[in-house]
Design a protein around this motif. Structure first.
Motif, PDB file in Angstrom:
ATOM      1  N   GLN A 241      -3.786   1.862   8.800  1.00 18.32           N
ATOM      2  CA  GLN A 241      -3.810   2.683   7.625  1.00 18.32           C
ATOM      3  C   GLN A 241      -3.557   1.809   6.366  1.00 18.32           C
ATOM      4  O   GLN A 241      -4.201   1.633   5.334  1.00 18.32           O
ATOM      5  CB  GLN A 241      -2.730   3.663   7.631  1.00 18.32           C
ATOM      6  CG  GLN A 241      -3.024   4.680   8.755  1.00 18.32           C
ATOM      7  CD  GLN A 241      -1.837   5.655   8.729  1.00 18.32           C
ATOM      8  OE1 GLN A 241      -1.244   5.941   8.065  1.00 18.32           O
ATOM      9  NE2 GLN A 241      -1.635   6.237   9.926  1.00 18.32           N
ATOM     10  N   ALA A 242      -2.501   0.692   6.389  1.00 18.50           N
ATOM     11  CA  ALA A 242      -2.488  -0.090   5.325  1.00 18.50           C
ATOM     12  C   ALA A 242      -3.534  -1.194   5.072  1.00 18.50           C
ATOM     13  O   ALA A 242      -4.272  -1.257   3.980  1.00 18.50           O
ATOM     14  CB  ALA A 242      -1.143  -1.099   5.676  1.00 18.50           C
TER      15      ALA A 242
ATOM     16  N   PRO B  33       0.766  -1.308  -0.057  1.00 19.82           N
ATOM     17  CA  PRO B  33      -0.085  -0.114  -0.075  1.00 19.82           C
ATOM     18  C   PRO B  33       0.822   1.151  -0.048  1.00 19.82           C
ATOM     19  O   PRO B  33       2.217   1.054   0.093  1.00 19.82           O
ATOM     20  CB  PRO B  33      -0.692  -0.088   1.360  1.00 19.82           C
ATOM     21  CG  PRO B  33       0.158  -0.949   2.210  1.00 19.82           C
ATOM     22  CD  PRO B  33       0.797  -2.071   1.305  1.00 19.82           C
ATOM     23  N   GLY B  34       0.293   2.451  -0.125  1.00 16.43           N
ATOM     24  CA  GLY B  34       0.983   3.696   0.138  1.00 16.43           C
ATOM     25  C   GLY B  34       1.641   3.655   1.333  1.00 16.43           C
ATOM     26  O   GLY B  34       1.678   2.815   2.454  1.00 16.43           O
TER      27      GLY B  34
ATOM     28  N   GLU C 291      -1.819   0.463  -6.146  1.00 14.46           N
ATOM     29  CA  GLU C 291      -2.562   1.351  -7.057  1.00 14.46           C
ATOM     30  C   GLU C 291      -1.647   1.322  -8.563  1.00 14.46           C
ATOM     31  O   GLU C 291      -2.015   1.910  -9.531  1.00 14.46           O
ATOM     32  CB  GLU C 291      -2.510   2.509  -6.654  1.00 14.46           C
ATOM     33  CG  GLU C 291      -3.464   2.718  -5.369  1.00 14.46           C
ATOM     34  CD  GLU C 291      -4.740   2.296  -5.903  1.00 14.46           C
ATOM     35  OE1 GLU C 291      -5.232   2.463  -6.904  1.00 14.46           O
ATOM     36  OE2 GLU C 291      -5.700   2.409  -4.670  1.00 14.46           O
TER      37      GLU C 291
ATOM     38  N   GLU D 123     -10.150  -1.205   0.985  1.00 16.77           N
ATOM     39  CA  GLU D 123     -10.848  -0.338  -0.242  1.00 16.77           C
ATOM     40  C   GLU D 123     -10.845  -1.018  -1.632  1.00 16.77           C
ATOM     41  O   GLU D 123     -11.882  -0.816  -2.360  1.00 16.77           O
ATOM     42  CB  GLU D 123     -10.488   1.061  -0.098  1.00 16.77           C
ATOM     43  CG  GLU D 123     -10.718   1.876   1.142  1.00 16.77           C
ATOM     44  CD  GLU D 123     -10.275   3.392   1.058  1.00 16.77           C
ATOM     45  OE1 GLU D 123      -9.295   3.532  -0.118  1.00 16.77           O
ATOM     46  OE2 GLU D 123     -10.423   4.059   1.824  1.00 16.77           O
ATOM     47  N   ARG D 124      -9.751  -1.647  -1.804  1.00 11.64           N
ATOM     48  CA  ARG D 124      -9.507  -2.177  -3.107  1.00 11.64           C
ATOM     49  C   ARG D 124     -10.119  -3.766  -3.208  1.00 11.64           C
ATOM     50  O   ARG D 124     -10.134  -4.302  -4.419  1.00 11.64           O
ATOM     51  CB  ARG D 124      -8.101  -2.219  -3.617  1.00 11.64           C
ATOM     52  CG  ARG D 124      -7.505  -0.802  -3.952  1.00 11.64           C
ATOM     53  CD  ARG D 124      -8.078  -0.360  -4.869  1.00 11.64           C
ATOM     54  NE  ARG D 124      -8.304  -1.295  -6.229  1.00 11.64           N
ATOM     55  CZ  ARG D 124      -7.159  -1.346  -6.943  1.00 11.64           C
ATOM     56  NH1 ARG D 124      -5.907  -1.048  -6.820  1.00 11.64           N
ATOM     57  NH2 ARG D 124      -7.323  -2.296  -8.061  1.00 11.64           N
TER      58      ARG D 124
ATOM     59  N   GLY E 195      -6.722  -0.470   5.790  1.00  6.06           N
ATOM     60  CA  GLY E 195      -7.787   0.371   5.134  1.00  6.06           C
ATOM     61  C   GLY E 195      -7.537   0.539   3.622  1.00  6.06           C
ATOM     62  O   GLY E 195      -8.344   0.475   2.915  1.00  6.06           O
ATOM     63  N   GLN E 196      -6.496   0.890   3.180  1.00  6.42           N
ATOM     64  CA  GLN E 196      -6.106   0.827   1.763  1.00  6.42           C
ATOM     65  C   GLN E 196      -6.367  -0.386   0.888  1.00  6.42           C
ATOM     66  O   GLN E 196      -6.983  -0.191  -0.089  1.00  6.42           O
ATOM     67  CB  GLN E 196      -4.613   1.324   1.598  1.00  6.42           C
ATOM     68  CG  GLN E 196      -4.323   2.901   2.157  1.00  6.42           C
ATOM     69  CD  GLN E 196      -2.973   3.037   1.723  1.00  6.42           C
ATOM     70  OE1 GLN E 196      -2.198   2.969   1.072  1.00  6.42           O
ATOM     71  NE2 GLN E 196      -2.379   3.706   2.891  1.00  6.42           N
ATOM     72  N   LEU E 197      -6.050  -1.608   1.526  1.00  4.91           N
ATOM     73  CA  LEU E 197      -6.215  -2.731   0.886  1.00  4.91           C
ATOM     74  C   LEU E 197      -7.567  -3.161   1.019  1.00  4.91           C
ATOM     75  O   LEU E 197      -8.360  -3.687   0.073  1.00  4.91           O
ATOM     76  CB  LEU E 197      -5.465  -3.881   1.574  1.00  4.91           C
ATOM     77  CG  LEU E 197      -3.941  -3.621   1.593  1.00  4.91           C
ATOM     78  CD1 LEU E 197      -3.206  -4.894   2.232  1.00  4.91           C
ATOM     79  CD2 LEU E 197      -3.534  -3.627   0.046  1.00  4.91           C
TER      80      LEU E 197
ATOM     81  N   CYS F 199       1.025  -8.767   2.764  1.00  7.74           N
ATOM     82  CA  CYS F 199       1.328  -7.306   2.702  1.00  7.74           C
ATOM     83  C   CYS F 199       2.273  -7.477   4.086  1.00  7.74           C
ATOM     84  O   CYS F 199       1.820  -7.676   5.392  1.00  7.74           O
ATOM     85  CB  CYS F 199       0.407  -6.304   3.133  1.00  7.74           C
ATOM     86  SG  CYS F 199       0.973  -4.569   3.491  1.00  7.74           S
TER      87      CYS F 199
ATOM     88  N   ALA G 190       2.272   3.621   4.483  1.00  8.29           N
ATOM     89  CA  ALA G 190       1.398   3.799   5.632  1.00  8.29           C
ATOM     90  C   ALA G 190       2.212   4.309   7.223  1.00  8.29           C
ATOM     91  O   ALA G 190       2.884   3.650   7.646  1.00  8.29           O
ATOM     92  CB  ALA G 190       0.580   2.631   5.901  1.00  8.29           C
TER      93      ALA G 190
END
Length: 431
Positions: A209-210, A155-156, A171, A216-217, A212-214, A195, A158
């Motif tokens: 945070q990480a 992820p971004g 992404e 969402e996808r 949450g990003q995963l 991850c 995090a």
């Protein structure tokens, strides 16, 4: 999170460093010489129970790179933890220790086709990091025996904790290409995402945070693959109270506990309604084994200089390689008069002929420390044994204190002629 952190620090569990008493240390030093490493099975057992309680509901896998000791690996196998392996050698060890195929994860940067083939034949889960990995795994799998695959993603950044070497940016174009290829490969069964954020991560929020990003996808990824994903493997990297980095002050090092980390991940999954249909996998290494071992060494030289006191012991960074980036706890063995005599800031060096052989640059040791005193160095149970090398002095003994009090010698001191043999030289016999 603060409550979980206090609980980890105040739990009635003691490390091998805390539990080692003066009489035991002196008796072992007399019998085996110094330095030596003592694995304390009671510490290993209580830490495992604490981590299992804090992460209840998640599946745990021991990263085999964390400890090379068969006894430690067998202990966790008997406790029904899975194994995460990174090579054919570790894969063979895990199967010899009785790890079932559904409790095996292969995550190998070497990308060896033979190892991929062996893991798939067993039915282990294989981590694929990139399009090339997917092609390699698909090439050795078959329709009759599809490979169970976790796609390694990143992820971004995090919480500033992210690594950039491993994992496909979630992404990015590479991940999109990997998804498309996996969807078209009948010999692959993508069961989830993998991850690993990094190592020694102290903030539970980084995992939240990480996650949450995963999350969402997640459903977009499932649509491309045409199947539901079952697993989110968040690796390890959990910091411990004794894994203070060199750039941090020990008094300010207060990492979040595993319970807080799991809570953050689950909160992120709950927000996207994935909590009850995704299985959480974790690969904790350091937090399981680090504090189960203590190294005992002897002071061989004390020097007063312009920069303060310098103490040399008979160990070194070849036996405590993580001292290059962590502040290990250090204390004198067996004397309780420090409060009367005071402590002094000390540069603790090893016995290697190297300027960089510094075990601890700023430890507080008794003012009356003298040649012959025993020191104990804590938190050497993770990576130190795996990364240790025989430079100059060879390997030291490794002892196991079992829960019933019995002592087992897992490795004896490396003799000089063995060192010569390993370096391809012959040692002339002495008369």
């Amino acid at each position: 999170m603060a409550r979980d952190r206090r609980r980890l620090l105040m739990h009635p569990w003691q490390s091998a460093f805390d539990r080692l008493d003066a009489r035991t240390a002196r008796d072992l030093a007399q019998d085996f010489g110094t330095p030596f490493i003592l694995i304390d099975e009671a510490s290993l057992d209580s830490r495992r129970r604490l981590v299992e309680e804090a992460t209840a509901g998640a599946r745990l896998f021991l990263p085999y790179k964390a400890s090379p000791l068969s006894h430690v690996r067998r202990y966790f196998a008997a406790a029904r933890l899975g194994a995460e392996v990174a090579s054919g050698r570790e894969l063979a060890a895990a199967t010899a220790h009785g790890i079932a195929a559904d409790s095996l994860i292969l995550n190998q940067p070497a990308r060896d086709a033979t190892t991929f083939r062996g893991a798939i034949a067993l039915g282990a889960t294989v981590v694929a990091d990139g399009v090339a990995d997917i092609r390699s795994v698909a090439a050795v799998a078959s329709r009759q025996r599809p490979a169970r695959v976790l796609l390694r993603v990143r992820p971004g950044q995090a919480g500033g904790a992210g690594w950039s070497r491993f994992g496909m940016p979630v992404e990015g174009a590479e991940f999109a290409a990997a998804l498309a290829l996996a969807a078209e490969s009948p010999s692959l069964e993508v069961v989830g995402l993998h991850c690993h954020l990094g190592t020694n991560i102290s903030a539970a929020a980084s995992y939240g945070q990480a996650a949450g990003q995963l999350a969402e996808r997640w459903r977009d990824i499932e649509r491309v693959l045409g199947r539901r994903l079952e697993v989110l493997d968040f690796g390890g990297g959990f910091a411990t109270p004794t894994s203070c980095p060199l750039h941090q002050s020990p008094g300010q090092w207060r990492p979040d506990g595993p319970g807080s980390i799991v809570a953050e991940i689950r909160n992120a999954l709950a927000t996207t309604r994935l909590l009850h249909r995704v299985e959480l996998w974790l690969e904790p290494g350091r937090i399981l084994v680090e504090d189960s071992a203590v190294l005992v060494t002897r002071v061989v030289h004390v020097r007063e200089g312009a920069v303060g006191r310098q103490v040399t012991c008979d160990s070194g960074v070849h036996q405590v390689p993580t001292a290059n980036w962590l502040r290990h706890p250090v204390a004198r063995v067996g004397k309780c008069d420090e409060a009367l005599n005071g402590l002094r800031s000390t540069l603790l060096c090893g016995a290697l002929c190297m300027e960089t052989d510094i075990i601890r640059a700023d430890c507080a040791l008794p003012a009356d420390l003298a040649v012959g005193d025993l020191l104990k160095i804590g938190a050497v149970g993770c990576y130190d044994l795996a990364l240790a090398f025989e430079f100059i002095h060879g390997h030291c003994p490794v002892l196991l204190q079992q829960r019933d009090g019995d002592l087992v010698c897992l490795r004896r001191r490396q003799p000089g002629d063995d060192s010569q043999r390993l370096s391809g030289m012959r040692c002339a016999p002495t008369s």
